[in-house]
Design a protein around this motif. Structure first.
Motif, PDB file in Angstrom:
ATOM      1  N   VAL A 147      96.562  42.469 117.470  1.00 15.15           N
ATOM      2  CA  VAL A 147      95.887  44.037 117.705  1.00 15.15           C
ATOM      3  C   VAL A 147      94.921  43.955 119.203  1.00 15.15           C
ATOM      4  O   VAL A 147      94.165  43.457 119.436  1.00 15.15           O
ATOM      5  CB  VAL A 147      95.752  44.244 116.510  1.00 15.15           C
ATOM      6  N   VAL A 148      95.817  44.855 119.398  1.00 18.00           N
ATOM      7  CA  VAL A 148      95.296  45.113 120.821  1.00 18.00           C
ATOM      8  C   VAL A 148      94.862  46.888 121.149  1.00 18.00           C
ATOM      9  O   VAL A 148      93.589  46.704 121.801  1.00 18.00           O
ATOM     10  CB  VAL A 148      96.235  44.939 122.415  1.00 18.00           C
ATOM     11  N   VAL A 149      95.234  47.136 120.672  1.00 18.76           N
ATOM     12  CA  VAL A 149      94.659  48.538 119.918  1.00 18.76           C
ATOM     13  C   VAL A 149      94.777  49.041 118.765  1.00 18.76           C
ATOM     14  O   VAL A 149      95.930  48.938 118.098  1.00 18.76           O
ATOM     15  CB  VAL A 149      95.044  49.620 120.961  1.00 18.76           C
ATOM     16  N   GLU A 150      93.288  49.758 117.933  1.00 17.33           N
ATOM     17  CA  GLU A 150      93.684  50.348 116.214  1.00 17.33           C
ATOM     18  C   GLU A 150      93.418  51.323 116.292  1.00 17.33           C
ATOM     19  O   GLU A 150      91.900  51.632 117.008  1.00 17.33           O
ATOM     20  CB  GLU A 150      92.993  49.124 115.625  1.00 17.33           C
ATOM     21  N   GLY A 151      93.750  52.359 115.359  1.00 17.58           N
ATOM     22  CA  GLY A 151      91.940  53.629 115.108  1.00 17.58           C
ATOM     23  C   GLY A 151      92.921  54.382 115.049  1.00 17.58           C
ATOM     24  O   GLY A 151      93.960  54.071 113.695  1.00 17.58           O
ATOM     25  N   VAL A 152      92.867  55.963 114.823  1.00 17.28           N
ATOM     26  CA  VAL A 152      93.752  57.150 114.145  1.00 17.28           C
ATOM     27  C   VAL A 152      93.469  58.499 114.436  1.00 17.28           C
ATOM     28  O   VAL A 152      92.548  58.253 115.621  1.00 17.28           O
ATOM     29  CB  VAL A 152      91.850  57.167 113.111  1.00 17.28           C
ATOM     30  N   ILE A 153      94.604  58.543 114.513  1.00 19.00           N
ATOM     31  CA  ILE A 153      94.765  59.936 114.356  1.00 19.00           C
ATOM     32  C   ILE A 153      95.064  60.435 113.769  1.00 19.00           C
ATOM     33  O   ILE A 153      95.408  60.840 112.708  1.00 19.00           O
ATOM     34  CB  ILE A 153      96.539  59.908 116.025  1.00 19.00           C
ATOM     35  N   ARG A 154      94.187  62.211 113.546  1.00 14.84           N
ATOM     36  CA  ARG A 154      94.121  62.763 112.696  1.00 14.84           C
ATOM     37  C   ARG A 154      95.512  64.087 112.849  1.00 14.84           C
ATOM     38  O   ARG A 154      94.708  64.306 114.570  1.00 14.84           O
ATOM     39  CB  ARG A 154      92.194  63.488 113.460  1.00 14.84           C
ATOM     40  N   LEU A 155      95.804  63.946 112.003  1.00 14.87           N
ATOM     41  CA  LEU A 155      96.705  65.752 112.198  1.00 14.87           C
ATOM     42  C   LEU A 155      95.931  66.698 111.677  1.00 14.87           C
ATOM     43  O   LEU A 155      94.880  66.793 110.900  1.00 14.87           O
ATOM     44  CB  LEU A 155      97.852  65.037 111.273  1.00 14.87           C
ATOM     45  N   TRP A 156      96.301  67.932 112.423  1.00 16.28           N
ATOM     46  CA  TRP A 156      95.719  69.230 111.003  1.00 16.28           C
ATOM     47  C   TRP A 156      97.248  69.554 110.312  1.00 16.28           C
ATOM     48  O   TRP A 156      98.215  70.252 111.158  1.00 16.28           O
ATOM     49  CB  TRP A 156      95.359  69.893 112.309  1.00 16.28           C
ATOM     50  N   VAL A 157      97.185  69.666 109.355  1.00 15.68           N
ATOM     51  CA  VAL A 157      98.099  70.054 108.759  1.00 15.68           C
ATOM     52  C   VAL A 157      97.322  71.271 108.243  1.00 15.68           C
ATOM     53  O   VAL A 157      97.200  71.607 106.957  1.00 15.68           O
ATOM     54  CB  VAL A 157      98.183  69.079 107.483  1.00 15.68           C
ATOM     55  N   THR A 158      98.731  72.330 108.372  1.00 18.54           N
ATOM     56  CA  THR A 158      98.611  73.384 106.551  1.00 18.54           C
ATOM     57  C   THR A 158     100.309  73.827 106.764  1.00 18.54           C
ATOM     58  O   THR A 158     100.906  73.321 107.029  1.00 18.54           O
ATOM     59  CB  THR A 158      98.593  74.778 108.287  1.00 18.54           C
ATOM     60  N   PRO A 159      99.715  75.009 105.803  1.00 20.99           N
ATOM     61  CA  PRO A 159     101.442  75.815 104.661  1.00 20.99           C
ATOM     62  C   PRO A 159     101.772  76.187 106.326  1.00 20.99           C
ATOM     63  O   PRO A 159     101.216  76.329 106.879  1.00 20.99           O
ATOM     64  CB  PRO A 159     100.509  76.525 104.656  1.00 20.99           C
TER      65      PRO A 159
END
Length: 167
Positions: A147-159
């Motif tokens: 594993v050379v990179v790891e993390g989280v991408i946060r999305l903003w979810v709306t109706p």
């Protein structure tokens, strides 16, 4: 094909069955967000809750050390996340990236497979009118599993609002 299948997932499913269809899909996907073309992502998996693509190790994406540049890796991760989101999101919702947190864990000394994953439960249940965060797990791996990179991408979810209604 289910009634809820998204356009991206439908196009991938069709293209992946054709000779070189995965490559044609990858080029077209990168045109949708032209900045992705800089890493020439080659998609290998797109399904609800998972997407994978390969960022090839080539001089154009190298840093001064001769390894795949951190921002090229982030571009690959964001492209994988975008395909996952499009393949997973219910039709009554929309999404936009809100932020990315990554750690570079090893030198990217070869082709990197960028992987984005969510759990099915993350896409179900009511979404508040004001929206909510949806974290997408991302990582980049070399062929040997490093594993050379790891993390989280946060999305903003709306109706999704009905057409013509503005706020």
């Amino acid at each position: 094909m289910s009634a809820g299948m998204t356009q991206v997932l439908s196009l991938w499913t069709t293209a992946a069955r054709l000779p070189l269809g995965d490559r044609a899909f990858s080029v077209l996907f990168a045109q949708k967000a032209p900045y992705f073309a800089s890493v020439r992502p080659r998609f290998t998996v797109i399904e609800p809750n998972r997407a994978e693509l390969v960022v090839r190790d080539r001089r154009r994406v190298h840093n001064h050390l001769g390894t795949v540049h951190a921002i090229a890796l982030c571009n690959g991760l964001e492209a994988a996340m975008g395909a996952l989101a499009e393949a997973s999101i219910p039709a009554d919702r929309r999404w936009i990236p809100k932020g990315m947190e990554v750690a570079y864990t090893a030198k990217a000394t070869g082709d990197v497979t960028c992987i984005a994953e969510t759990d099915p439960a993350q896409w179900t249940g009511p979404v508040p009118e004001a929206g909510q965060d949806l974290p997408v797990r991302v990582r980049g791996e070399l062929a040997d599993g490093t594993v050379v990179v790891e993390g989280v991408i946060r999305l903003w979810v709306t109706p999704r609002r009905p057409s013509g209604r503005r706020r």
